[in-house]
Design a protein around this motif. Structure first.
Motif, short mmCIF file in Angstrom:
data_model
loop_
_atom_site.label_atom_id
_atom_site.label_comp_id
_atom_site.label_asym_id
_atom_site.label_seq_id
_atom_site.Cartn_x
_atom_site.Cartn_y
_atom_site.Cartn_z
N ILE A 55 0.99 -4.36 -9.97
CA ILE A 55 1.99 -5.35 -9.57
C ILE A 55 2.55 -5.03 -8.19
CG2 ILE A 55 4.19 -6.42 -10.17
CD1 ILE A 55 3.58 -5.64 -13.12
N ASP A 56 3.14 -3.86 -8.03
CA ASP A 56 3.76 -3.50 -6.76
C ASP A 56 4.13 -2.01 -6.77
OD1 ASP A 56 6.01 -3.30 -8.39
OD2 ASP A 56 6.96 -5.10 -7.64
N ASN A 57 4.88 -1.62 -5.75
CA ASN A 57 5.44 -0.26 -5.66
C ASN A 57 4.37 0.81 -5.45
OD1 ASN A 57 7.94 1.02 -5.46
ND2 ASN A 57 7.73 1.93 -7.48
N TYR A 58 3.40 0.48 -4.63
CA TYR A 58 2.40 1.47 -4.22
C TYR A 58 2.28 1.41 -2.71
CZ TYR A 58 -0.80 -2.57 -4.13
OH TYR A 58 -1.39 -3.78 -3.88
N VAL A 59 1.66 2.40 -2.11
CA VAL A 59 1.57 2.47 -0.65
C VAL A 59 0.17 2.87 -0.22
CG1 VAL A 59 2.51 3.49 1.45
CG2 VAL A 59 3.97 3.24 -0.55
N ILE A 60 -0.33 2.25 0.83
CA ILE A 60 -1.56 2.69 1.50
C ILE A 60 -1.29 2.61 2.98
CG2 ILE A 60 -3.97 2.21 2.01
CD1 ILE A 60 -4.29 1.02 -0.74
N ASP A 61 -1.38 3.72 3.67
CA ASP A 61 -1.26 3.71 5.12
C ASP A 61 -2.13 4.81 5.70
OD1 ASP A 61 0.12 6.13 4.87
OD2 ASP A 61 2.05 5.34 5.52
N ALA A 62 -1.96 5.10 6.98
CA ALA A 62 -2.80 6.10 7.63
C ALA A 62 -2.60 7.49 7.05
CB ALA A 62 -2.52 6.12 9.13
N TRP A 63 -1.49 7.72 6.37
CA TRP A 63 -1.14 9.08 5.96
C TRP A 63 -1.13 9.30 4.46
CZ3 TRP A 63 -1.53 12.19 9.87
CH2 TRP A 63 -1.34 11.68 11.15
#
Length: 558
Positions: A540-548
Motif C-alpha cells: 500500500i505505502d510507507n516504503y522507500v526506494i532511492d539512491a541510498w
C-alpha cells in the motif's frame, strides 16, 4: 558495497531520486493487474541470489545486507530521505572539536533470547570487526572510513583494545572517539558491519556457526529468522521484542532468491512474489500492459576488475586496451536497455561533493576534456595502440593472451549476457579470444578475494554519501581491493583526504585519485545503473526506494 555493497534499503513512487510512496491512480491500476501474494500480512521480496553471508561482520553484498539489517538495529537508521536519525541510540552528544560522540541508548531494548541489548554489544561488534583474525573485508570501514581512533593500529597489532576510541561507559552509554572530525560519521552507523553482536551468544555458538543457519541467529531488529532454504528462500517473522515493533506492519517477510530474470518476472505475474527488480526490456513490456514500475536513480557503478597481480593483466597498457575496445553506449543499448548511463567517473553522479553539488560533475569539469573523462564509445585505434605496447612489454603474442585471459561473471542470465558482450568486443577489436567462466556469487566472491581470477565483472553500491566510499576501495591492502592495486601516491591522497578539514582541498585529493585510476586502469568503469522495481498491488505505502536505500520493513501491506 559489492552488489556489494553493499547494504542499502528503501523506495519512491515518483521518477525522482527520492520520494515518499503514496497511493496513486497508477498504483491502483497496478493492483488490478498484479495484486500480489495471497497471504495476508506477508510480503515476498526477491533478493536475486543466495546471500554470501548474513553474519554482519562478514557480509558484503546487497543481498547479505537485506537480511542482516532486517534482524539487527544500528545506533542510527536512515529516514525516508536517507538522513541518519535515532535508532538504538535515542540521542547523542558531540564534542566541540567533533571528535567524541557519546551515544545514549534506549532503555529496555532486548535481544530475541531475552537478554538486554547494551552498549557492549556495539563495542564487541566493532572489536571483532577490527580484529584481523576475523577476516572481515569491511574492517577498514571502521578504522579508516569511520576514522575510529587507533582502529588501524589495533587491526595491525600495534596497540591494545583499551587504546582504541571505543568505550562502554555503562550499559546505555557508548563513547566513540575519532582521530579526525568526520561530518558523515552518523551516516555510517546503519551500515551492516557496524551493527551489534551479542558477545555471549557469539561465543556460545562459535564464530564458524554464527548466523549460518536459523538456529545460530539472534535478533534485536524488526525480524527474526524462522527458516532458510538455501538457494531458495529465507523466512523472517516479526520480532515482538524489537523496540519499535509497533511500527512494523508486516508479520512475515520472505526473501526469494531468483537468479533468472524471466523466472523472476513470471513469479511476479503469477502472484508468487511482491517485489522484484526488473530489466529494461521488462520495464517496457510492463508499461505496455498499463503497469507502472518504480524507476529510480541508483548509487551503483559497474566495472571490469583487472587482477593487477596476474602475469599479463599486471600490464597497464593491456588493461587500457581492454578499456578502450568497447562502447559503453552500445553496452547500455544492447544489454541494459534502460536509462543507465555510461560511467564518466568512477563515482556516480548522485554522490555529493564538498559543496553539496554532484561530485562527478565537478570532477568532469576539473579533469575532463570537453565533458569527457572516460570515452563512452569504442576507440579501436587507440585500443590496438595500447595492445601493441603491451605485447612488446610482456614479450608475448595474441595467442598467448587468448590461451590465458578469462572473465568471471555471475551465473544469472543477465550476468552471462554482459560477459558475452565484452568477450565479443575483445575478439572483434583486439583479435583476442577470451574465455568466460560463470559462477555462483559466493564462489565468484571467494575466487576474487583469493586473487584467483584474471578479469571479473562486478559493481559497487556506495555505503554513504561521500566520494570516499568509492575511492578508499583501492588503497594498498584494502579489504575490498580485490584487484590488488597499489600506488603510493594514491594511498597518500586517501590518507590526506581522511585527515583534511579543508573540504575543497580534500576534494582535490579525490580528483587526483580519479586521474591515477585513469593512468593505471585497475578497473574499467562501465555504467551507472538505473534501477527499476515491479511492486505488486499488495503493497500500500510507507516504503522507500532511492539512491541510498530500499526499505520495506515498515510498509503497509494488504
Amino acid at each position: 558495497m559489492k552488489l556489494k555493497k553493499i547494504l542499502a534499503l528503501v523506495l519512491a513512487a515518483t521518477m525522482s531520486v527520492c520520494a515518499c510512496v503514496t497511493a496513486s491512480a497508477e498504483e491502483n491500476m497496478n493492483a488490478e493487474l498484479y495484486p500480489g501474494t495471497a497471504e495476508s500480512g506477508t510480503l515476498v521480496f526477491d533478493i536475486g541470489m543466495e546471500p554470501t553471508s548474513v553474519n554482519s561482520l562478514l557480509g558484503t553484498y546487497v543481498a547479505d545486507g537485506r537480511v542482516t539489517s532486517a534482524m539487527l538495529v544500528g545506533l542510527t537508521k536512515k529516514d525516508e530521505n536517507s538522513n541518519p536519525v535515532p535508532a538504538a541510540a535515542e540521542s547523542w552528544d558531540v564534542s566541540d572539536d567533533g571528535l567524541v560522540y557519546t551515544f545514549h541508548l534506549r532503555e529496555n531494548m532486548v535481544w530475541s533470547n531475552g537478554t538486554p541489548l547494551t552498549a557492549n554489544d556495539y563495542a564487541f561488534a566493532w572489536k571483532m570487526l577490527m580484529t584481523a583474525d576475523t577476516g572481515a573485508e569491511y574492517a577498514y570501514f571502521a578504522y579508516d572510513t569511520a576514522c575510529i581512533k587507533n582502529g588501524r593500529e589495533f587491526y595491525e597489532g600495534k596497540c591494545e583494545w583499551e587504546d582504541v576510541g571505543v568505550k562502554v561507559i555503562d550499559d546505555l552509554t557508548f563513547e566513540v572517539t575519532l582521530h579526525t572530525p568526520l561530518p558523515y560519521f552518523l551516516s555510517l552507523l546503519s551500515q551492516g558491519c557496524m551493527l551489534p553482536v551479542n558477545e555471549a551468544y557469539y561465543n556460545e555458538v562459535g564464530a564458524d556457526n554464527y548466523f549460518m543457519d536459523p538456529e545460530y541467529t539472534i535478533a534485536c531488529g524488526p525480524y527474526t529468522m524462522e527458516s532458510w532454504t538455501h538457494d531458495s528462500e529465507i523466512v523472517l517473522k516479526k520480532n515482538p521484542t524489537f523496540w519499535d515493533a509497533d511500527s512494523v506492519n508486516i508479520e512475515t517477510l520472505i526473501y526469494k532468491m531468483y537468479t533468472n530474470s524471466d523466472t523472476r518476472l513470471n513469479a511476479f505475474k503469477a502472484g508468487e512474489v511482491d517485489v522484484i527488480e526488473i530489466t529494461g526490456d521488462q520495464v517496457k513490456a510492463l508499461k505496455a500492459e498499463g503497469f507502472t514500475p518504480v524507476e529510480y536513480t541508483t548509487q551503483s557503478e559497474y566495472h571490469i576488475l583487472f587482477n593487477c597481480e596476474d602475469k599479463y593483466m599486471s600490464n597497464a597498457n593491456l588493461r587500457k586496451a581492454i578499456d578502450a575496445c568497447y562502447s559503453r553506449n552500445d553496452f547500455i543499448a544492447a544489454i541494459r536497455k534502460d536509462s543507465s548511463v555510461p560511467a564518466n567517473t568512477f563515482v556516480p553522479s548522485p554522490t555529493a561533493g564538498f559543496d553539496g553539488t554532484s561530485y562527478s560533475a565537478a570532477c568532469i569539469e576539473k579533469i575532463g576534456t570537453d565533458g569527457v573523462v572516460r570515452n563512452p564509445d569504442v576507440q579501436a585505434e587507440l585500443a590496438n595502440e595500447y595492445l601493441d605496447k603491451a605485447l612488446e612489454e610482456l614479450g608475448c603474442t595474441k595467442e598467448d593472451l587468448s590461451a590465458h585471459l578469462d572473465m568471471h561473471c555471475g551465473d544469472s542470465d543477465v550476468a552471462m549476457t554482459q560477459a558475452a558482450f565484452f568477450q565479443e568486443c575483445i575478439r572483434q577489436v583486439l583479435g583476442i579470444e577470451i574465455s568466460v567462466t560463470p559462477m555462483q556469487t559466493k564462489a565468484q566472491s571467494a575466487e576474487r578475494t583469493a586473487g584467483n581470477y584474471v578479469m571479473d565483472i562486478s559493481g559497487w553500491v556506495g555505503d554513504y554519501n561521500d566520494p570516499m566510499t568509492w575511492y578508499d576501495m583501492w588503497v594498498t591492502g584494502g579489504g575490498n581491493n580485490s584487484v590488488r592495486f597499489s600506488n603510493e601516491e594514491y594511498d597518500a591522497c586517501i590518507a590526506d583526504a581522511l585527515r583534511n578539514t579543508d573540504l575543497e582541498a580534500r576534494q582535490n585529493d579525490f580528483y587526483r585519485c580519479e586521474e591515477i585510476l585513469l593512468e593505471e586502469m585497475p578497473i574499467s568503469c562501465i555504467y551507472y545503473r538505473a534501477g527499476s522495481y515491479a511492486v505488486s498491488g499488495k503493497v500500500i505505502d510507507n516504503y522507500v526506494i532511492d539512491a541510498w536505500q530500499t526499505n520495506f520493513f515498515y510498509a503497509n501491506v494488504k
